[in-house]
Design a protein around this motif. Structure first.
Motif, short mmCIF file in Angstrom:
data_model
loop_
_atom_site.label_atom_id
_atom_site.label_comp_id
_atom_site.label_asym_id
_atom_site.label_seq_id
_atom_site.Cartn_x
_atom_site.Cartn_y
_atom_site.Cartn_z
N ARG A 57 5.06 22.97 -13.31
CA ARG A 57 5.35 22.03 -12.24
C ARG A 57 6.83 21.98 -11.90
O ARG A 57 7.21 21.72 -10.76
CB ARG A 57 4.87 20.62 -12.64
CG ARG A 57 3.36 20.45 -12.67
CD ARG A 57 2.99 18.99 -12.82
NE ARG A 57 3.61 18.37 -13.99
CZ ARG A 57 3.60 17.07 -14.24
NH1 ARG A 57 3.06 16.23 -13.36
NH2 ARG A 57 4.15 16.58 -15.33
N SER A 58 7.66 22.20 -12.90
CA SER A 58 9.11 22.06 -12.70
C SER A 58 9.83 23.22 -13.36
O SER A 58 10.31 23.10 -14.49
CB SER A 58 9.60 20.72 -13.27
OG SER A 58 8.95 19.63 -12.66
N SER A 104 11.33 14.70 -8.21
CA SER A 104 10.87 15.99 -7.68
C SER A 104 11.97 16.67 -6.87
O SER A 104 12.18 17.88 -6.97
CB SER A 104 9.62 15.79 -6.80
OG SER A 104 8.55 15.29 -7.55
N TYR A 153 9.01 9.42 -8.60
CA TYR A 153 8.35 10.71 -8.40
C TYR A 153 9.06 11.53 -7.32
O TYR A 153 9.37 12.71 -7.53
CB TYR A 153 6.88 10.50 -8.02
CG TYR A 153 6.17 11.80 -7.69
CD1 TYR A 153 5.68 12.61 -8.70
CD2 TYR A 153 6.02 12.22 -6.37
CE1 TYR A 153 5.05 13.81 -8.41
CE2 TYR A 153 5.39 13.42 -6.07
CZ TYR A 153 4.91 14.21 -7.10
OH TYR A 153 4.30 15.40 -6.80
N ASN A 187 14.65 18.02 -9.28
CA ASN A 187 14.23 19.24 -9.95
C ASN A 187 14.21 20.43 -9.00
O ASN A 187 14.54 21.55 -9.38
CB ASN A 187 12.86 19.05 -10.59
CG ASN A 187 12.95 18.51 -12.01
OD1 ASN A 187 14.05 18.39 -12.57
ND2 ASN A 187 11.82 18.19 -12.61
N ASP A 194 10.57 16.50 -17.07
CA ASP A 194 9.66 15.84 -16.11
C ASP A 194 10.36 14.66 -15.43
O ASP A 194 9.99 13.50 -15.63
CB ASP A 194 8.41 15.38 -16.87
CG ASP A 194 7.25 15.11 -15.95
OD1 ASP A 194 7.34 15.48 -14.76
OD2 ASP A 194 6.24 14.55 -16.42
N ARG A 195 11.34 14.97 -14.59
CA ARG A 195 12.14 13.92 -13.96
C ARG A 195 11.33 13.08 -12.98
O ARG A 195 11.72 11.96 -12.64
CB ARG A 195 13.34 14.53 -13.24
CG ARG A 195 14.39 15.08 -14.17
CD ARG A 195 15.58 15.63 -13.42
NE ARG A 195 16.64 16.08 -14.33
CZ ARG A 195 16.67 17.28 -14.89
NH1 ARG A 195 15.70 18.16 -14.62
NH2 ARG A 195 17.65 17.59 -15.72
N GLU A 196 10.21 13.60 -12.47
CA GLU A 196 9.40 12.86 -11.50
C GLU A 196 8.48 11.84 -12.16
O GLU A 196 7.81 11.07 -11.48
CB GLU A 196 8.58 13.81 -10.64
CG GLU A 196 7.58 14.66 -11.40
CD GLU A 196 8.14 16.00 -11.80
OE1 GLU A 196 7.37 16.98 -11.85
OE2 GLU A 196 9.34 16.08 -12.07
N ASN A 197 8.46 11.83 -13.51
CA ASN A 197 7.61 10.90 -14.25
C ASN A 197 8.47 9.76 -14.79
O ASN A 197 9.39 9.98 -15.59
CB ASN A 197 6.91 11.64 -15.39
CG ASN A 197 5.92 10.76 -16.13
OD1 ASN A 197 5.88 9.54 -15.96
ND2 ASN A 197 5.10 11.37 -16.97
N HIS A 251 9.17 9.48 -18.48
CA HIS A 251 10.06 10.46 -19.11
C HIS A 251 11.36 9.80 -19.59
O HIS A 251 11.87 10.15 -20.67
CB HIS A 251 10.40 11.57 -18.11
CG HIS A 251 11.70 12.26 -18.39
ND1 HIS A 251 11.89 13.12 -19.44
CD2 HIS A 251 12.92 12.18 -17.75
CE1 HIS A 251 13.14 13.56 -19.45
NE2 HIS A 251 13.78 13.01 -18.43
#
Length: 215
Positions: free
Chosen positions: A54-55, A22, A18, A25, A80-83, A86
């Motif tokens: 969000r991103s 984040s 996450y 991104n 969604d790189r923080e998930n 993904h």
């Protein structure tokens, strides 16, 4: 005992991904925003930004009076790189960072026209099923090998596609364009494309070239 350790390890992995995702991104958003500002400022009276989802972010470019477009709205949507989920799912979904442009013309567009990647059979089938556009061919082999061209007014589309700057823009952006639409009803050029660090400039040049060809 092992179950608790596994849960703890998985939770820690989610937290690490996450924060790292984040941060990545955020860095990409700043880089893309700076690149848009730099590239569009010479063409614009005003370039502004606001957060989008969000991103990502959206940008509004109010173009100069002599330009064919009155304004260009740009949306940057990052994956969604923080998930953590993904990463395995992206192998199936083929997700990618996305650039979307809505380019509003001062003049009307004589005909609906669609330009889509040759391999996108699903999109091609959907457009054909609407029964409004005819598929056309162009002499430029590099472009005809990369794209499918469809239009309601074939003569107009061929004149538009014969513009040397439009052809150059399509060649330079051919690996990134997912759909380029000219809408007679909305009087806009609509671009959907894959966003990479080396794709932003050719994609913006492509829509600007479209505007000049339609002026």
């Amino acid at each position: 005992m092992y179950e608790v350790e596994a849960i703890f390890t998985l939770a820690l992995l989610f937290i690490i991904v996450y924060f790292v995702g984040s941060r990545q991104n955020k860095k990409l958003s700043i880089k893309y925003a700076k690149a848009i500002k730099e590239h569009m400022t010479p063409h614009s009276e005003f370039v502004g930004f606001r957060a989008y989802g969000r991103s990502g972010f959206r940008s509004l470019c109010q173009l100069k009076n002599e330009k064919a477009f009155s304004r260009i709205e740009i949306a940057v949507a990052l994956v969604d790189r923080e998930n953590l989920m993904h990463y395995p799912l992206s192998l199936l979904t083929k997700e990618y960072d996305r650039l979307v442009c809505w380019c509003f013309l001062k003049n009307t567009i004589p005909s609906d026209t669609e330009i889509l990647p040759k391999g996108d059979k699903k999109l091609h089938k959907r457009i054909v099923s609407q029964g409004k556009l005819k598929e056309i061919t162009i002499k430029e082999s590099e472009l005809s090998d990369s794209f499918t061209f469809m239009a309601a007014n074939v003569d107009f589309a061929k004149r538009f596609l014969s513009d040397s700057n439009v052809q150059r823009g399509l060649r330079e952006a051919k690996n990134f364009v997912k759909r380029l639409s000219l809408s007679q009803h909305d009087s806009w050029v609509h671009l959907i494309a894959e966003l990479k660090e080396d794709s932003l400039k050719p994609l913006l040049n492509l829509v600007l070239s479209c505007g000049e060809a339609l002026s």
